[in-house]
Design an enzyme around this catalytic site. Structure first.
Site, PDB file in Angstrom:
ATOM      1  CB  CYS A 112      -0.948  -0.011   1.192  1.00 45.93           C
ATOM      2  SG  CYS A 112      -1.972  -1.502   1.274  1.00 45.93           S
ATOM      3  CG  HIS A 249      -3.313   2.970   2.111  1.00 47.12           C
ATOM      4  ND1 HIS A 249      -3.884   2.529   0.931  1.00 47.12           N
ATOM      5  CD2 HIS A 249      -3.398   1.925   2.986  1.00 47.12           C
ATOM      6  CE1 HIS A 249      -4.290   1.283   1.087  1.00 47.12           C
ATOM      7  NE2 HIS A 249      -4.004   0.898   2.315  1.00 47.12           N
ATOM      8  CG  ASN A 279      -6.741  -1.310   1.423  1.00 52.00           C
ATOM      9  OD1 ASN A 279      -6.037  -0.979   0.480  1.00 52.00           O
ATOM     10  ND2 ASN A 279      -6.231  -1.707   2.578  1.00 52.00           N
TER      11      ASN A 279
END
Length: 324
Positions: A112, A249, A279
């Site tokens: 990520c 993020h 996500n």
């Protein structure tokens, strides 16, 4: 001196929309359970598009918007943990699809944090003076890595891609940078393990799907990411008041809430879209950036200071303060 600047942004997500209620029909969960813990309401899931297909859509948009010819692109970096294959790289497929015959291309694997790591590397490539134009794309099809029987992780992830076009500039736009890895904590978040399979090998069974210690990752994000952002601002003499927007993020709304308090930046400066995309790992920050430009929040005129911060498996975390 030569510097880099973000001149174009773009994003693309698959058409298939999966809501929390859709997930509740196939596993023991509910919209209320998911949304209250994560801030996620829906996500896009690919039906037949691979990671390279998503990245190619973004690359095509960047070319069209810029007016550049494909052979003017010097490099393509794709940040991903869900490539089509181990080889060729996803970036190589993008290079072929857009006919960027002069570009070298490779993938970046930093989970990520991948887009932030790749953007930092691309900045150095252009600053070297050897390259003028480059694409940095975050693209993921995490749906193929998810254990769809594990409600703790299956509800979190989505598919998508976002990216930027970097061009050479006489003015400095990447104002501050910090990148970190702590491999000692790598088992907190893993996926895609492969087993040794030769006739001479004896090994454990690989873990192919995403496995996460949710509490460890939550605590890591709040503690380590907050600390690194505060250190970055102090070392660069950039204050919280100088920051126009924070693009972190998009893992969990509660993480953003707590980081905002830790670094004492108004919560309204933290843009978010995890409620619509979940996500998307390396794609989350560039998708968020592209949407912010579409909405007019970020102008791409070089007058705003934007904090970009990624964190995830590795463990990895990194932040850039960029004038956009």
């Amino acid at each position: 001196m030569i510097f880099s600047k973000i001149s174009q942004v773009a994003h693309y997500v698959p058409q298939q929309l999966v809501t929390n209620n859709d997930l509740a029909s196939i596993m023991d969960t509910s919209h209320e359970w998911i949304f209250s813990r994560t801030g996620i309401a829906e996500r896009h899931i690919s039906r037949d598009e691979m990671t390279s297909d998503l990245a190619i859509q973004v690359a095509d948009q960047l070319l069209t918007q810029s007016g550049l010819k494909a052979d003017a692109i010097d490099f393509i970096i794709v940040a991903t943990i869900s490539p089509d294959a181990t080889m060729p790289s996803t970036a190589a497929k993008v290079q072929a699809a857009i006919a960027a015959t002069s570009a070298f291309a490779f993938d970046m694997t930093a989970a990520c944090s991948g887009f932030v790591f790749a953007l930092a590397m691309a900045d150095k490539l252009i600053a070297s003076g050897a390259y003028q134009n480059g694409m940095v794309i975050g693209a993921e099809t995490l749906s193929k890595l998810v254990n769809w029987q594990d409600r703790a992780t299956a509800v979190l992830f989505g598919d998508g891609a976002g990216g930027v076009l970097l061009e050479a500039s006489k003015d400095k736009h990447v104002l501050a940078e910090t990148l970190h890895t702590d491999g000692a904590r790598c088992q907190s978040l893993i996926s895609g393990e492969t087993s040794l399979s030769s006739p001479y090998s004896i090994g454990k069974k690989a873990i192919a799907t995403i496995q996460m210690d949710g509490r460890a990752i939550f605590d890591f994000a709040i503690r380590d990411v907050s600390k690194s952002i505060l250190t970055l601002m102090a070392q660069s003499d950039i204050t919280k008041d100088d920051i126009d927007y924070c693009l972190l993020h998009q893992a969990n709304r509660r993480i953003l809430d707590k980081i905002a308090r830790k670094i004492d930046v108004p919560r309204e400066k933290f843009l978010e879209n995890m409620m619509r995309y979940g996500n998307t790992s390396a794609a989350s920050i560039p998708i968020l950036l592209s949407e912010a430009v579409q909405k007019g929040q970020i102008r791409l005129d070089g007058t705003q200071k934007i904090l970009l911060s990624g964190f995830g498996g590795g463990l990895t975390w990194g932040s850039l303060i960029v004038r956009i």
